[in-house]
Write a protein that holds these residues in place. Sequence first.
Motif, PDB file in Angstrom:
ATOM      1  N   ARG A 272     -13.014  -4.967 -11.071  1.00  0.00           N
ATOM      2  CA  ARG A 272     -13.266  -4.738 -10.202  1.00  0.00           C
ATOM      3  C   ARG A 272     -12.170  -2.925  -9.520  1.00  0.00           C
ATOM      4  O   ARG A 272     -14.010  -2.031  -9.313  1.00  0.00           O
ATOM      5  CB  ARG A 272     -12.820  -5.489  -8.293  1.00  0.00           C
ATOM      6  CG  ARG A 272     -13.071  -4.637  -7.683  1.00  0.00           C
ATOM      7  CD  ARG A 272     -13.023  -5.528  -6.497  1.00  0.00           C
ATOM      8  NE  ARG A 272     -12.942  -5.295  -5.342  1.00  0.00           N
ATOM      9  CZ  ARG A 272     -12.266  -4.156  -4.768  1.00  0.00           C
ATOM     10  NH1 ARG A 272     -11.182  -3.783  -5.137  1.00  0.00           N
ATOM     11  NH2 ARG A 272     -12.302  -3.454  -3.194  1.00  0.00           N
TER      12      ARG A 272
ATOM     13  N   LEU B 124      -0.413   3.794  -3.445  1.00  0.00           N
ATOM     14  CA  LEU B 124      -1.137   5.242  -3.094  1.00  0.00           C
ATOM     15  C   LEU B 124      -0.373   5.955  -3.502  1.00  0.00           C
ATOM     16  O   LEU B 124      -1.356   6.849  -3.279  1.00  0.00           O
ATOM     17  CB  LEU B 124      -2.003   4.760  -1.680  1.00  0.00           C
ATOM     18  CG  LEU B 124      -2.663   3.662  -1.482  1.00  0.00           C
ATOM     19  CD1 LEU B 124      -2.998   2.518  -0.056  1.00  0.00           C
ATOM     20  CD2 LEU B 124      -3.911   3.700  -2.111  1.00  0.00           C
TER      21      LEU B 124
ATOM     22  N   ASN C 275     -13.323   2.727  -7.230  1.00  0.00           N
ATOM     23  CA  ASN C 275     -13.057   3.964  -7.548  1.00  0.00           C
ATOM     24  C   ASN C 275     -13.327   5.154  -7.958  1.00  0.00           C
ATOM     25  O   ASN C 275     -13.543   6.050  -7.847  1.00  0.00           O
ATOM     26  CB  ASN C 275     -11.509   3.762  -7.370  1.00  0.00           C
ATOM     27  CG  ASN C 275     -10.251   2.385  -6.887  1.00  0.00           C
ATOM     28  OD1 ASN C 275     -10.152   2.791  -5.174  1.00  0.00           O
ATOM     29  ND2 ASN C 275      -9.879   1.743  -7.233  1.00  0.00           N
TER      30      ASN C 275
ATOM     31  N   ASP D 193       0.999  -1.126  -0.155  1.00  0.00           N
ATOM     32  CA  ASP D 193       0.174   0.107   0.010  1.00  0.00           C
ATOM     33  C   ASP D 193       1.090   1.620  -0.412  1.00  0.00           C
ATOM     34  O   ASP D 193       0.182   2.457  -0.751  1.00  0.00           O
ATOM     35  CB  ASP D 193      -0.922   0.058   1.714  1.00  0.00           C
ATOM     36  CG  ASP D 193      -2.382  -1.099   0.921  1.00  0.00           C
ATOM     37  OD1 ASP D 193      -1.473  -1.435  -0.022  1.00  0.00           O
ATOM     38  OD2 ASP D 193      -2.726  -0.936   1.830  1.00  0.00           O
TER      39      ASP D 193
ATOM     40  N   TYR E 105      -1.777   5.909  -7.141  1.00  0.00           N
ATOM     41  CA  TYR E 105      -2.937   5.878  -6.904  1.00  0.00           C
ATOM     42  C   TYR E 105      -3.395   7.776  -7.349  1.00  0.00           C
ATOM     43  O   TYR E 105      -4.225   8.180  -7.891  1.00  0.00           O
ATOM     44  CB  TYR E 105      -3.770   5.520  -5.505  1.00  0.00           C
ATOM     45  CG  TYR E 105      -4.918   5.397  -5.480  1.00  0.00           C
ATOM     46  CD1 TYR E 105      -5.342   4.911  -6.431  1.00  0.00           C
ATOM     47  CD2 TYR E 105      -5.523   5.829  -4.375  1.00  0.00           C
ATOM     48  CE1 TYR E 105      -7.181   4.505  -6.021  1.00  0.00           C
ATOM     49  CE2 TYR E 105      -6.969   5.854  -3.647  1.00  0.00           C
ATOM     50  CZ  TYR E 105      -7.895   5.003  -4.656  1.00  0.00           C
ATOM     51  OH  TYR E 105      -9.048   4.855  -4.415  1.00  0.00           O
TER      52      TYR E 105
ATOM     53  N   SER F 226      -3.653   2.078  -9.362  1.00  0.00           N
ATOM     54  CA  SER F 226      -3.041   0.828  -8.128  1.00  0.00           C
ATOM     55  C   SER F 226      -3.134  -0.448  -8.191  1.00  0.00           C
ATOM     56  O   SER F 226      -2.362  -1.094  -8.066  1.00  0.00           O
ATOM     57  CB  SER F 226      -3.550   2.110  -7.060  1.00  0.00           C
ATOM     58  OG  SER F 226      -5.345   2.047  -7.094  1.00  0.00           O
ATOM     59  N   TRP F 227      -4.079  -0.830  -8.613  1.00  0.00           N
ATOM     60  CA  TRP F 227      -4.218  -2.454  -8.347  1.00  0.00           C
ATOM     61  C   TRP F 227      -3.337  -3.703  -9.238  1.00  0.00           C
ATOM     62  O   TRP F 227      -2.865  -4.809  -8.513  1.00  0.00           O
ATOM     63  CB  TRP F 227      -5.053  -3.050  -8.488  1.00  0.00           C
ATOM     64  CG  TRP F 227      -6.772  -2.741  -7.069  1.00  0.00           C
ATOM     65  CD1 TRP F 227      -7.474  -1.612  -7.003  1.00  0.00           C
ATOM     66  CD2 TRP F 227      -5.934  -3.409  -6.007  1.00  0.00           C
ATOM     67  NE1 TRP F 227      -7.342  -1.888  -5.627  1.00  0.00           N
ATOM     68  CE2 TRP F 227      -6.658  -2.965  -4.741  1.00  0.00           C
ATOM     69  CE3 TRP F 227      -5.757  -4.642  -5.620  1.00  0.00           C
ATOM     70  CZ2 TRP F 227      -7.170  -3.299  -3.587  1.00  0.00           C
ATOM     71  CZ3 TRP F 227      -6.037  -4.538  -4.695  1.00  0.00           C
ATOM     72  CH2 TRP F 227      -5.818  -4.338  -3.680  1.00  0.00           C
TER      73      TRP F 227
HETATM   74  C1  DA2 Z   1      -4.035  -1.191  -4.404  1.00  0.00           C
HETATM   75  N1  DA2 Z   1      -5.089  -0.123  -3.784  1.00  0.00           N
HETATM   76  C2  DA2 Z   1      -4.533  -0.872  -2.096  1.00  0.00           C
HETATM   77  C3  DA2 Z   1      -5.563   1.372  -3.184  1.00  0.00           C
HETATM   78  N2  DA2 Z   1      -5.948   1.326  -4.606  1.00  0.00           N
HETATM   79  N3  DA2 Z   1      -5.964   1.325  -2.459  1.00  0.00           N
HETATM   80  C4  DA2 Z   1      -7.040   2.304  -2.354  1.00  0.00           C
HETATM   81  C5  DA2 Z   1      -8.017   2.241  -3.247  1.00  0.00           C
HETATM   82  C6  DA2 Z   1      -9.370   1.163  -2.435  1.00  0.00           C
HETATM   83  C7  DA2 Z   1     -10.310   1.081  -2.376  1.00  0.00           C
HETATM   84  N4  DA2 Z   1     -11.583   0.629  -1.981  1.00  0.00           N
HETATM   85  C8  DA2 Z   1     -10.582  -0.456  -3.490  1.00  0.00           C
HETATM   86  O1  DA2 Z   1     -11.120  -1.638  -2.739  1.00  0.00           O
HETATM   87  O2  DA2 Z   1      -9.974  -0.462  -4.043  1.00  0.00           O
END
Ligand code: DA2
Length: 288
Positions: free
Chosen positions: A268, A178, A273, A174, A181, A215-216
Motif C-alpha cells: 500500500r 517520519l 506515497n 511516527d 521518510y 517508513s512503513w
Molecule cells: C510510516 N508512517 C506513519 C508514514 N509514513 N506516515 C506518513 C505517510 C502517510 C501516508 N498517508 C501513508 O498512509 O502512508
Amino acid sequence: MPLEEFVAGWISGALGLVLGHPFDTVKVRLQTQTTYQGIMDCIVKTYRHESLLGFFKGMSFPIASVAVVNSVLFGVYSNTLLLLTAASHQERRTQPPNYPHIFIAGCTGGLLQSYCLAPFDLIKVRLQNQTEPRVQRGSSQPRYRGPTHCAVTILREEGPQGLFRGAWALVLRDTPTLGFYFVTYEGICRQYTPDGQDPSSTTVLVAGGFAGIASWITATPFDVVKSRMQMDGVKKKEYKGMLDCMVSSFRQEGVGVFFRGLTINTARAFPVNAVTFLSYEYLLRLWR
Ligand SMILES: CN(C)C(=N)NCCC[C@H](N)C(=O)O
C-alpha cells in the motif's frame, strides 16, 4: 509562516488516501476476520460480494482526518526546515539542506502529526474492528454506529483520555519513521536529479514510493502495539501499559507478531506515497 505547504499537504494526503483505501480495507479485513485464506482470497471475495465499492467502504471519515494530519506533517516539516536552514521550499534546490536537518524536521513533523492523528486513528481502528454485518431491521446494533457516535461513546465511557489510548505508541511509531521518510525521499531525489534542478515526475514517484516503503517497514512493530493498545478496554482491559502490551504479545505470539500486516502495508505504501509526493510537489510548483 508559508501556508502553501499546509494546503499542498492537505490535498496530497487526501489523494494518497483514496488510492490506498482499497489496500487498507483488505489489511483490516485480514487482521480482524478469519474467513479469508490470504490477500488474493480477500480481494476476490470482496469483489464478488460487494463489487468495487466494497473496497471503498468507510472512506469519508479517514479522508477528512488524513488530509488534516498530512497537512500538519508537511507544513511542520517544511517550516522546521525553514527555521533550521533559512531556505524556503523554492531555495532548497539551490541550497540543499543537510541530512541531519532533514531528519530533525521530519521527526518534528512526525511528533506533531501523531498528536493530531491519535483520536482520529483510534476511532478509525475501533470502527474497522467491528465485524458485524451491516445493520438490518431487528438485528443487533454494532457497539459504535459511526464516527461521531464512536467519539461520543468513548468520551462518555472512557473520558477524554480514552481518545488518546495508544498515543505513546503512535508517537514512537511516527517520530523517528517520519525522519527516515523525508531522508529517503530527499536522498533518492538528489541521487537522480542534476544539481539545482527540480526532480522529474518519475523521480518524485519513485522516491515517494520508496520513502513510504522504508517508513512503513520501520513503523510496523509500533503500529501493531498501537493498534492493540487502541483496542484495549473495549471489552476488558488486558494490558497495564505499552511495555506490558509488548511483552505479553511477544510471549504469546513470538517475534512475528511485530510484523503483522507488513506485506500489505508495504504494498500500500508505494502507490499512496508516490501520489502524495507527486501531488505535493506539483501543487507547490504550480503556486510558485
Ligand atoms: C510510516 N508512517 C506513519 C508514514 N509514513 N506516515 C506518513 C505517510 C502517510 C501516508 N498517508 C501513508 O498512509 O502512508
